[in-house]
Enzyme design. Structure first.
Site, short mmCIF file in Angstrom:
data_model
loop_
_atom_site.label_atom_id
_atom_site.label_comp_id
_atom_site.label_asym_id
_atom_site.label_seq_id
_atom_site.Cartn_x
_atom_site.Cartn_y
_atom_site.Cartn_z
N ALA A 186 7.52 3.00 3.90
CA ALA A 186 6.76 3.50 5.05
C ALA A 186 6.12 4.86 4.74
O ALA A 186 5.52 5.01 3.69
CB ALA A 186 7.64 3.54 6.30
N CYS A 187 6.30 5.83 5.62
CA CYS A 187 5.61 7.12 5.45
C CYS A 187 5.99 7.85 4.18
O CYS A 187 5.29 8.78 3.77
CB CYS A 187 5.89 8.03 6.64
SG CYS A 187 4.98 7.50 8.09
N SER A 188 7.11 7.51 3.59
CA SER A 188 7.54 8.22 2.38
C SER A 188 7.15 7.48 1.11
O SER A 188 7.58 7.87 0.00
CB SER A 188 9.05 8.45 2.41
OG SER A 188 9.36 9.29 3.50
N SER A 239 1.97 7.33 4.59
CA SER A 239 2.38 7.97 3.32
C SER A 239 1.29 8.85 2.71
O SER A 239 1.57 9.72 1.88
CB SER A 239 2.77 6.90 2.31
OG SER A 239 1.64 6.17 1.90
#
Ligand code: CO8
Length: 378
Positions: free
Chosen positions: A155-157, A334
């Protein structure tokens, strides 16, 4: 062991922009239509009437002013409320590959590296347009790169975890020149009909080129250290997936097939996790707050970033010390911290240190401590 360094970055920005005002006008028109269609159920108390959104709320709650998207026509049509993307033949480049390719070309150009020299391509994103073949392998082919390629999703990382994976491979010698590419089509998995989240996301693609420091042709950011952590949470979730057709009612327009979050809980739980993560990473690397010239944080929420900046530095960040790009791009998952890094790092001088940090669904947190070598960018 080889010292990995970031020698190039690239950002592909879709030309179409949706301002908060345009977004709210379309959303409120959708509300009028929806409430009229469901008037009987609303009157009977079976469903709640939908409420209007407002630009003032969006800016105050998030700091977001506009977002770039691949297609605004569908998103702003109150009867559609999602992007329209042309269906492509299997022989044509996919959308993610095309965006990722554009960002990768820019990163290669900045570093003065030929695509054929690249021997690792990672496509690190929050969603992939198909299950297989991997988007990264398609980008590898479009570029004319060698070696191997794979997709990953945290996901965002995703981008910071991808940087750690690539840096470790360069350190050990299993790869020599790596591209970490993050095409994020958030507009296609955002529920534009839900006022709690309809303003949050935008589309973009970023790329980071990592190679052995000794092979860098110009200014670079040495990757001193990386740190990744995860802790399971259902507070940011999307249930869409390949098991969908195995379940009854799979064809229904289900809310959980798009991005869902409990924003308040995310706020409360992720902030302490991120602050503790960065403090531990800095201690591990022997880096003090006074050593950090810049913070390139995940771009979800301005208040969140202000809080983290104060925690990390022990004071209010000076203007420019913790650049936000979310006012122009919204949350691009990300890619957010990488856009901030790409756009706001060229002025750092020899020996200056900075920290890239992303956080989001999983929960996941990834941080990268970098040090400028070889002077400023031209
Ligand atoms: N207009 C007007 N009023 C609104 C609106 C709106 N658009 N939306 C909500 N309100 C109302 C609410 O109904 C509520 O009213 P009441 O008090 O009467 O109940 C009031 O405003 C306050 O609502 P909230 O408490 O929800 O508002 P917050 O101040 O918490 O702000 C945020 C909402 C901005 C979402 C905030 O909670 C936030 O930023 N949280 C952190 C989010 C975050 O960082 N998430 C990370 C997700 S990104 C990630 O991990 C990647 C996932 C994969 C990508 C997915 C791509 C699509």
């Amino acid at each position: 062991m080889h010292q990995p360094a970031i020698t190039g970055t690239g950002v592909f920005t879709p030309p179409e922009i949706i301002t908060n005002e345009e977004l709210v006008a379309a959303f409120n028109a959708h509300v009028d239509l929806w409430n009229a269609e469901n008037a009987a159920a609303i009157a009977a108390g079976e469903v709640e009437a939908k409420a209007y959104s407002s630009s003032e709320f969006i800016v105050a709650a998030s700091g977001i002013e506009r977002r770039h998207v691949l297609d605004k026509s569908g998103i702003l049509d109150p009867k559609v409320m999602h992007p329209w993307l042309r269906e492509r033949a299997d022989e044509e480049p996919g959308v993610m590959a095309e965006m990722g390719f554009a960002a990768a070309r820019a990163a290669l150009e900045m570093a003065g590296v030929a695509a054929a020299e690249v021997d690792l391509v990672i496509c690190a994103s929050s969603n992939h347009e198909r299950a297989y073949p991997a988007i990264a392998v398609e980008i590898q082919q479009l570029l004319g790169a060698g070696g191997f390629a794979f997709d990953m999703n945290v996901a965002c990382s995703s981008a910071t975890f991808g940087i750690q994976a690539a840096a470790d491979m360069i350190r050990s010698g299993s790869a020599r020149k790596a591209l970490v590419i993050s095409p994020e089509i958030c507009s296609a998995h955002l529920e534009w009909r839900d006022r709690d989240c309809h303003f949050i996301f935008g589309d973009v693609a970023t790329a980071v080129l990592i190679e052995r420091e000794g092979e860098a042709k110009g200014p670079r950011f040495v990757i001193r250290s990386t740190r990744c952590a995860t802790e399971f949470s259902n507070n940011i979730r999307n249930n869409n997936g390949f098991l969908r057709r195995t379940r009854k009612g799979h064809m229904q327009d289900r809310r959980d097939m798009q991005f869902m979050q409990n924003g308040r809980k995310v706020f409360k739980e992720v902030l302490p996790m991120v602050s503790a993560h960065i403090a531990a990473h800095m201690a591990e690397d022997g880096v003090q707050a006074v050593d950090l010239k810049r913070l390139w944080l995940h771009q979800a929420n301005k208040t969140m970033n202000d809080y983290i900046g104060r925690k990390v530095l022990g004071r209010d960040p000076e203007p420019g010390e913790q650049p936000n790009i979310l006012q122009d791009y919204a949350n691009t998952s990300s890619a957010g911290s990488i856009i901030a890094f790409a756009l706001h790092s060229g002025d750092l001088a020899e020996g200056d240190m900075g920290l890239i940090c992303s956080f989001g669904a999983g929960y996941s947190v990834g941080s990268v401590i970098v040090e400028r070598r070889g002077g400023r960018c031209a």
